[in-house]
Design a protein around this motif. Structure first.
Motif, PDB file in Angstrom:
ATOM      1  N   PRO A 187       0.801  -1.236   0.000  1.00 38.13           N
ATOM      2  CA  PRO A 187       0.000   0.000   0.000  1.00 38.13           C
ATOM      3  C   PRO A 187       0.833   1.284   0.000  1.00 38.13           C
ATOM      4  CG  PRO A 187      -0.606  -1.461   1.830  1.00 38.13           C
ATOM      5  CD  PRO A 187       0.659  -1.972   1.265  1.00 38.13           C
ATOM      6  N   TRP A 188       2.122   1.158   0.319  1.00 40.06           N
ATOM      7  CA  TRP A 188       2.892   2.366   0.668  1.00 40.06           C
ATOM      8  C   TRP A 188       4.001   2.718  -0.307  1.00 40.06           C
ATOM      9  CZ3 TRP A 188      -0.125   4.083   4.283  1.00 40.06           C
ATOM     10  CH2 TRP A 188      -0.720   3.195   5.170  1.00 40.06           C
ATOM     11  N   VAL A 189       4.356   1.808  -1.219  1.00 41.39           N
ATOM     12  CA  VAL A 189       5.476   2.068  -2.139  1.00 41.39           C
ATOM     13  C   VAL A 189       4.973   2.085  -3.581  1.00 41.39           C
ATOM     14  CG1 VAL A 189       7.126   0.989  -0.548  1.00 41.39           C
ATOM     15  CG2 VAL A 189       6.113  -0.382  -2.379  1.00 41.39           C
ATOM     16  N   ASP A 221       9.268  -8.020  10.327  1.00 42.61           N
ATOM     17  CA  ASP A 221      10.177  -8.286  11.455  1.00 42.61           C
ATOM     18  C   ASP A 221      11.276  -7.228  11.588  1.00 42.61           C
ATOM     19  OD1 ASP A 221       8.783 -10.496  12.114  1.00 42.61           O
ATOM     20  OD2 ASP A 221      10.279 -11.962  11.435  1.00 42.61           O
ATOM     21  N   GLY A 222      11.490  -6.452  10.516  1.00 39.76           N
ATOM     22  CA  GLY A 222      12.544  -5.435  10.549  1.00 39.76           C
ATOM     23  C   GLY A 222      12.105  -4.133  11.190  1.00 39.76           C
ATOM     24  N   GLU A 223      10.802  -3.987  11.408  1.00 40.57           N
ATOM     25  CA  GLU A 223      10.298  -2.716  11.957  1.00 40.57           C
ATOM     26  C   GLU A 223      10.594  -2.586  13.448  1.00 40.57           C
ATOM     27  OE1 GLU A 223       6.498  -1.135   9.405  1.00 40.57           O
ATOM     28  OE2 GLU A 223       6.091  -2.503  11.036  1.00 40.57           O
ATOM     29  N   GLY A 272      14.916   0.829  14.570  1.00 40.39           N
ATOM     30  CA  GLY A 272      15.715   2.004  14.207  1.00 40.39           C
ATOM     31  C   GLY A 272      16.609   1.792  12.996  1.00 40.39           C
ATOM     32  N   HIS A 273      16.437   0.667  12.280  1.00 38.94           N
ATOM     33  CA  HIS A 273      17.310   0.402  11.117  1.00 38.94           C
ATOM     34  C   HIS A 273      17.202   1.522  10.076  1.00 38.94           C
ATOM     35  CE1 HIS A 273      17.939  -3.521  12.704  1.00 38.94           C
ATOM     36  NE2 HIS A 273      16.872  -4.113  12.203  1.00 38.94           N
ATOM     37  N   ILE A 274      15.981   1.938   9.783  1.00 37.46           N
ATOM     38  CA  ILE A 274      15.778   2.888   8.675  1.00 37.46           C
ATOM     39  C   ILE A 274      16.312   4.269   9.051  1.00 37.46           C
ATOM     40  CG2 ILE A 274      14.016   4.113   7.338  1.00 37.46           C
ATOM     41  CD1 ILE A 274      14.515   1.255   6.345  1.00 37.46           C
ATOM     42  N   ASP A 280      -1.160   9.217   5.157  1.00 37.26           N
ATOM     43  CA  ASP A 280      -1.569   8.348   6.265  1.00 37.26           C
ATOM     44  C   ASP A 280      -0.507   7.290   6.582  1.00 37.26           C
ATOM     45  OD1 ASP A 280      -1.969   7.082   3.847  1.00 37.26           O
ATOM     46  OD2 ASP A 280      -3.827   6.078   4.462  1.00 37.26           O
ATOM     47  N   ASN A 281       0.710   7.452   6.044  1.00 36.61           N
ATOM     48  CA  ASN A 281       1.807   6.523   6.352  1.00 36.61           C
ATOM     49  C   ASN A 281       2.556   7.056   7.575  1.00 36.61           C
ATOM     50  OD1 ASN A 281       3.896   4.696   6.399  1.00 36.61           O
ATOM     51  ND2 ASN A 281       4.375   4.855   4.219  1.00 36.61           N
ATOM     52  N   HIS A 282       1.998   6.784   8.754  1.00 34.61           N
ATOM     53  CA  HIS A 282       2.514   7.422   9.964  1.00 34.61           C
ATOM     54  C   HIS A 282       3.928   6.972  10.322  1.00 34.61           C
ATOM     55  CE1 HIS A 282      -1.373   9.181  10.216  1.00 34.61           C
ATOM     56  NE2 HIS A 282      -1.961   8.002  10.326  1.00 34.61           N
ATOM     57  N   ALA A 290       7.037   9.504  10.522  1.00 38.61           N
ATOM     58  CA  ALA A 290       7.789   9.545  11.800  1.00 38.61           C
ATOM     59  C   ALA A 290       9.287   9.501  11.540  1.00 38.61           C
ATOM     60  CB  ALA A 290       7.375   8.383  12.702  1.00 38.61           C
ATOM     61  N   VAL A 291       9.708   8.754  10.500  1.00 35.23           N
ATOM     62  CA  VAL A 291      11.140   8.707  10.167  1.00 35.23           C
ATOM     63  C   VAL A 291      11.607  10.098   9.730  1.00 35.23           C
ATOM     64  CG1 VAL A 291      12.890   7.744   8.611  1.00 35.23           C
ATOM     65  CG2 VAL A 291      11.076   6.260   9.502  1.00 35.23           C
ATOM     66  N   ALA A 292      10.831  10.729   8.837  1.00 38.64           N
ATOM     67  CA  ALA A 292      11.203  12.067   8.347  1.00 38.64           C
ATOM     68  C   ALA A 292      11.313  13.055   9.509  1.00 38.64           C
ATOM     69  CB  ALA A 292      10.162  12.544   7.327  1.00 38.64           C
TER      70      ALA A 292
HETATM   71  C1  COA Z   1       8.295   3.130   6.805  1.00 37.78           C
HETATM   72  C2  COA Z   1       9.060   2.045   7.532  1.00 37.78           C
HETATM   73  C3  COA Z   1      10.324   1.687   6.758  1.00 37.78           C
HETATM   74  C4  COA Z   1       9.432   2.587   8.919  1.00 37.78           C
HETATM   75  O1  COA Z   1       9.963   1.539   9.712  1.00 37.78           O
HETATM   76  P1  COA Z   1      10.267   1.806  11.261  1.00 37.78           P
HETATM   77  O2  COA Z   1      10.666   0.530  11.861  1.00 37.78           O
HETATM   78  O3  COA Z   1       9.141   2.543  11.874  1.00 37.78           O
HETATM   79  O4  COA Z   1      11.507   2.826  11.187  1.00 37.78           O
HETATM   80  P2  COA Z   1      12.946   2.650  11.857  1.00 37.78           P
HETATM   81  O5  COA Z   1      13.628   1.453  11.303  1.00 37.78           O
HETATM   82  O6  COA Z   1      13.637   3.943  11.740  1.00 37.78           O
HETATM   83  O7  COA Z   1      12.620   2.333  13.363  1.00 37.78           O
HETATM   84  C5  COA Z   1      11.930   3.256  14.174  1.00 37.78           C
HETATM   85  C6  COA Z   1      11.238   2.490  15.250  1.00 37.78           C
HETATM   86  O8  COA Z   1      12.217   1.760  15.984  1.00 37.78           O
HETATM   87  C7  COA Z   1      12.273   2.268  17.320  1.00 37.78           C
HETATM   88  N1  COA Z   1      13.706   2.341  17.641  1.00 37.78           N
HETATM   89  C8  COA Z   1      14.360   1.448  18.402  1.00 37.78           C
HETATM   90  N2  COA Z   1      15.654   1.772  18.470  1.00 37.78           N
HETATM   91  C9  COA Z   1      15.822   2.918  17.758  1.00 37.78           C
HETATM   92  C10 COA Z   1      16.944   3.735  17.460  1.00 37.78           C
HETATM   93  N3  COA Z   1      18.152   3.465  17.944  1.00 37.78           N
HETATM   94  N4  COA Z   1      16.763   4.818  16.670  1.00 37.78           N
HETATM   95  C11 COA Z   1      15.552   5.124  16.185  1.00 37.78           C
HETATM   96  N5  COA Z   1      14.454   4.362  16.433  1.00 37.78           N
HETATM   97  C12 COA Z   1      14.590   3.275  17.217  1.00 37.78           C
HETATM   98  C13 COA Z   1      11.573   3.593  17.283  1.00 37.78           C
HETATM   99  O9  COA Z   1      11.026   3.900  18.553  1.00 37.78           O
HETATM  100  C14 COA Z   1      10.509   3.338  16.252  1.00 37.78           C
HETATM  101  O10 COA Z   1       9.494   2.505  16.763  1.00 37.78           O
HETATM  102  P3  COA Z   1       8.038   3.076  17.155  1.00 37.78           P
HETATM  103  O11 COA Z   1       7.548   3.842  15.965  1.00 37.78           O
HETATM  104  O12 COA Z   1       7.268   1.842  17.424  1.00 37.78           O
HETATM  105  O13 COA Z   1       8.313   3.963  18.310  1.00 37.78           O
HETATM  106  C15 COA Z   1       8.230   0.735   7.688  1.00 37.78           C
HETATM  107  O14 COA Z   1       7.092   1.010   8.473  1.00 37.78           O
HETATM  108  C16 COA Z   1       7.790   0.144   6.352  1.00 37.78           C
HETATM  109  O15 COA Z   1       8.529  -0.573   5.689  1.00 37.78           O
HETATM  110  N6  COA Z   1       6.535   0.417   5.933  1.00 37.78           N
HETATM  111  C17 COA Z   1       6.015  -0.102   4.657  1.00 37.78           C
HETATM  112  C18 COA Z   1       6.768   0.455   3.451  1.00 37.78           C
HETATM  113  C19 COA Z   1       6.837   1.967   3.478  1.00 37.78           C
HETATM  114  O16 COA Z   1       5.965   2.636   3.978  1.00 37.78           O
HETATM  115  N7  COA Z   1       7.919   2.524   2.901  1.00 37.78           N
HETATM  116  C20 COA Z   1       8.089   3.975   2.861  1.00 37.78           C
HETATM  117  C21 COA Z   1       7.367   4.547   1.694  1.00 37.78           C
HETATM  118  S1  COA Z   1       7.367   6.326   1.776  1.00 37.78           S
END
Ligand code: COA
Length: 197
Positions: free
Chosen positions: A36-38, A102-104, A107-109, A136-138, A142-144
């Protein structure tokens, strides 16, 4: 080889065409989560499709130095980050990302995008980073926000999925803002080590 360790502990490496089978297996785990997001062309269904995506990025990497990078957590490819656009002529680039479920939450991204920002701003002298996501991609917005980007506006109904048109957010970070943010991060790191020592 050619691997960077992220602050999350995962590894970031170029995701090259020879990894197509591994990338396709990862997409089997990620497909419905990211769909839904890419952009639809990224959501391929077999090894040939995965190879085509990586081939396209390899061509662009050869042309302008952009690329796609995988994130490996405990040896498993769990997602990645890429330059969706990269224009040395204008200094503007756009970063995208994805993860399997499992990667979410590790903080990897956030950490991997910082590596791309450092490369683009510090090594390539680029000027402006963009981040575009469905409004609506919260998790994406949040990363931005976490990276200190500014929400510049909303492109109304600019993101079609099937027959529904979603709003699209545009975020950005300028080179001057990156320099301030990275200096603050270095200070922070230094202070933490001083106190620990
Ligand atoms: C968008 C997406 C990549 C974000 O993934 P994410 O896991 O939220 O982002 P990060 O890897 O930066 O991790 C942040 C999370 O890890 C936590 N975290 C743990 N250790 C952390 C650290 N050292 N630094 C930052 N965050 C950390 C954060 O609290 C946050 O979790 P929370 O939102 O539950 O509080 C993911 O949701 C995704 O793949 N979505 C579907 C595809 C997509 O939307 N792609 C983007 C299109 S624009």
């Amino acid at each position: 080889m050619f691997s960077t360790t992220l602050s999350s502990g995962a590894s970031l490496r170029p995701l090259e065409p020879w990894r197509a089978e591994e990338f396709a297996a990862h997409l089997d785990r990620a497909r419905e989560h990211i769909r839904p997001w890419v952009g639809p062309s990224f959501v391929t269904v077999d090894v040939a499709g995965a190879r085509a995506t990586l081939g396209l990025y390899a061509e662009r990497a050869a042309r302008d130095g952009a690329g796609i990078y995988g994130i490996w957590a405990e040896g498993v490819l769990v997602g990645g980050v890429m330059f969706v656009e990269f224009s040395p002529a204008t200094g503007v680039f756009e970063i995208g990302c994805w993860l399997e479920p499992d990667g979410e939450g590790h903080g990897h991204i956030t950490s991997a995008v910082r590596e791309l920002l450092a490369y683009a701003f510090d090594e390539r002298g680029m000027h402006r980073a963009e981040w575009r996501c469905r409004s609506d991609n919260h998790r994406s917005s949040a990363v931005a926000r976490r990276l200190g980007m500014t929400l510049e506006g909303v492109l109304r109904e600019a993101w079609p999925v099937g027959d529904v048109f979603y709003d699209k957010q545009v975020w950005s970070l300028l080179a001057s803002e990156w320099r301030v943010a990275s200096a603050a991060q270095v200070r922070d790191h230094h202070d933490r080590h001083e106190h620990a020592g």
